[in-house]
Structure formats: structure tokens, C-alpha cells
Motif scaffolding. Sequence first.
Motif, short mmCIF file in Angstrom:
data_model
loop_
_atom_site.label_atom_id
_atom_site.label_comp_id
_atom_site.label_asym_id
_atom_site.label_seq_id
_atom_site.Cartn_x
_atom_site.Cartn_y
_atom_site.Cartn_z
N ARG A 191 5.92 -14.65 -0.21
CA ARG A 191 6.68 -13.78 0.69
C ARG A 191 5.77 -13.24 1.78
O ARG A 191 4.54 -13.28 1.69
N ILE A 192 6.42 -12.70 2.81
CA ILE A 192 5.73 -12.09 3.94
C ILE A 192 6.19 -10.64 4.04
O ILE A 192 7.38 -10.35 3.99
N LEU A 193 5.23 -9.74 4.20
CA LEU A 193 5.55 -8.34 4.43
C LEU A 193 4.95 -7.91 5.76
O LEU A 193 3.74 -8.06 5.99
N LEU A 194 5.79 -7.43 6.63
CA LEU A 194 5.37 -6.95 7.94
C LEU A 194 5.55 -5.43 7.97
O LEU A 194 6.64 -4.93 7.78
N VAL A 244 12.39 -12.65 0.88
CA VAL A 244 11.21 -13.49 1.11
C VAL A 244 10.42 -12.92 2.28
O VAL A 244 9.19 -12.98 2.30
N ILE A 245 11.12 -12.39 3.27
CA ILE A 245 10.50 -11.66 4.38
C ILE A 245 10.96 -10.21 4.29
O ILE A 245 12.15 -9.93 4.21
N GLU A 246 10.00 -9.32 4.30
CA GLU A 246 10.32 -7.90 4.25
C GLU A 246 9.63 -7.20 5.43
O GLU A 246 8.42 -7.35 5.63
N TYR A 262 1.71 -12.30 1.98
CA TYR A 262 0.99 -12.25 3.24
C TYR A 262 1.42 -10.96 3.92
O TYR A 262 2.57 -10.82 4.33
N VAL A 263 0.51 -10.00 3.99
CA VAL A 263 0.85 -8.65 4.46
C VAL A 263 0.19 -8.39 5.81
O VAL A 263 -1.02 -8.59 5.96
#
Length: 395
Positions: A191-194, A244-246, A262-263
Motif C-alpha cells: 500500500r501507499i500512504l501519502l 491500497v492508497i491512503e 510506501y509512506v
Amino acid sequence: MSEELAVLNEEQNEQQTNADSPAISKSAKHGLTFRVEPEDVKRLANLCGQLDCHIKQIAEHFKLKVYNRGARFQIEGNLDKAQVAKDILLRLYKETHNGTQITPDLIHLLLREAKANNGNKRKRNTSKANDADIITTPRMVIQARGDHQQGYLKTIRENVINFGVGPAGTGKTYLAVACAVEALMKDEVSRILLVRPAVEAGEKLGFLPGDLSQKIDPYLRPLYDALNDMMGSEQVEKLIERNVIEVAPLAYMRGRTLSHSYVILDESQNTTREQMKMFLTRIGFGSKAVVTGDITQVDLPRGVQSGLRHVLDVLDGVDGIGLTRFANSDVVRHPLVQKVVDAYDKFESAEKKRKEAKHAEQKRIALEQSAQLQATHAILTGSPETENQSDQNTK
């Protein structure tokens, strides 16, 4: 070679027979003449731009005169600069073969590359070196431009925690998001965290319309835009629905452990020391973190130290942590953006010197006044030391 000479002789003859022709300047002392091949009307139109705007952009940057008749080009002016301009034109024409649309932005990037390399033609020695500078996403392929962007990609791929620090418009966030998307597509992360701190920059959250998520959404919009460019809005929405993307404000990270993620922490200059420590201690196994920010644009309340400035000193020299510092010359937005950044830096530097000089003058005056007050007080109180000194002076 003979073909170029033939073209040059032909143009010289045309110049002699038509003195009023705008295509060739009679006053040129130096020049290069060449042609692009294969000749293709659509590709040439793409290269030159509407009303030759692309050619004019290159000519104005190098202070040259550039003329063309179909596939034939002539450049007048400094030979070294003319050679660089020729290389750029040939490179752009090669790009048109792949269907690339030539834009002022692309030309600006190539001009900046040429400047960074002191006017020498940039050469890639191996295809492996090319691959290291390219990020592949579902909708676009992104290539790092300039030494700092290339170094940024290298440190991101080699380290667990990375910092990208520099002025606005240097590609810090965009490249970080691109690396995250690439890692997700390769199943390197799940997942990706922005993340961004929802710090007010002159406006109060309470006065913005909507509920809390709608109030915070504008702060996260640049991250959404980057994702939409690389994956498409529909795909992004599906991945957000599946978590999956947050995309979330920094305050929501407390108490979480982020594993196989991936943050990206964007606008980190607006974190406090405590928030930065909290974020970095969220990183779990199989995760990678990229922290971006511009320490010259802090929106924290007066007296609150930026967590980004603090952490750069705290983590200096720690293994597994990468740092890339971008310069004003790395700005990839409109050329005026770089000039604006330079102007602000120059003004702030001069303002700092004025404040330091003013403070030193005030300190000097205060010391003189203090010495005068002490001398006056000693005289008025009849200090024995003063009387003895006065007697000695009299003798």
C-alpha cells in the motif's frame, strides 16, 4: 558532411540574391548549419511550435539567432552555445519520433540540463544508467532531470528513510509519488500512504466549508493530482476505496505501525519536533519513507521550531537515511519560478544582514549608555575608588 556543405553554399547564394530575406542574417560572424532527418512535416511542426515559439525559446536562452527552412537549420552566434543549441534541437527532433509532444516545459528542462553541464552535451554511457533515472508508472514514464533528481532517485532506492529538501518546484513530491506507484506496481509494497500536516497557511480550518474531510482535502490535493497523472483518476479511486492508497493528515498517524508500506510525508517543514519523531517511529518492516519539505516556507506559529530543521541535525550521519538537498537551479516549473526563488533568497539574505547590523549597533549603544550610567552613578555616590582615581589624575 558534403550534404551540410551543400546546404550552406545554397543558403549563402540565396542570401546574396535576396538581401531582404528574413531567413539568413548578413551580419553573422559565426554559425552552424545542419539538417534534421528524416524530413517529416508533422514532426517539424511539433519541433518548431506554433509561430516557431520553441525555436525562439531556445534562441532567447542562449542569445543566438536560429533560422530554419523546412528541415534545414542555421544558428548564428557564439559557436559553443550554437553547438549546444544544435544538440538540443536534434534531441528534441528525436523525441518527436516517439510521439512526444514538444512543450515549453520540456524545452526548459533540457535547457536547464545544458546549463548544469556547462554547455556540454550530456551522454549516457550505458542503458543501465538510463534505467536508473527512469520511473515507470501505468500511464507515464518519468525521467529524472539533472544531477540532484538523479541522486534523489538513487538515495530513495538505496535507503529506508529519505529526505528531499529544497525550494518549491524541484520535483521532490512528484518523484517520490512516482517511486511509490512504481513500487506498488512491482508488488514491492502492499500500500501507499501519502501524509501531510494540515497546518493553516493564513486561513482557519474552521471557516472553510464542509465537514472535516472536506476541510482537509485541499491540503492533500497536490498528492491526488500526482496520483491521477500516473494512474488515472478511476484507478486511484478504486485503490483508495480498497485502502491500497491512503491519503491522510499527519495527526491520523499517531499510534499506527506502518508495515510493507510506501509512506510519503509531504510539506514536512510544517511538522513540529514531536510530530516528526512520531512519524518516523511509525515505520515498520518492509516499509520505506520519503520526507519532503522546503525549510524556507514554514507556516508554523511564531516560536515553534520546524520538525524538519530539527531532524536534519538529529539524524545527520545515521546509516540507512538518505538526504538530497535541491538547489534553486533545480526548479522545473516556469523559468520565472526560479527567478522568484532567487529573488526571495537574495532579499532575505540582505534583510538578515541588516537585522544583524542593527542588533550589533543597538548592543553597542546599550553598552555605551550602561558605561555612562555607571560613571555618573559613581560620581554621584562619591565612590572612594573614583575619588582616589580623581586625586591621582590631579597629581
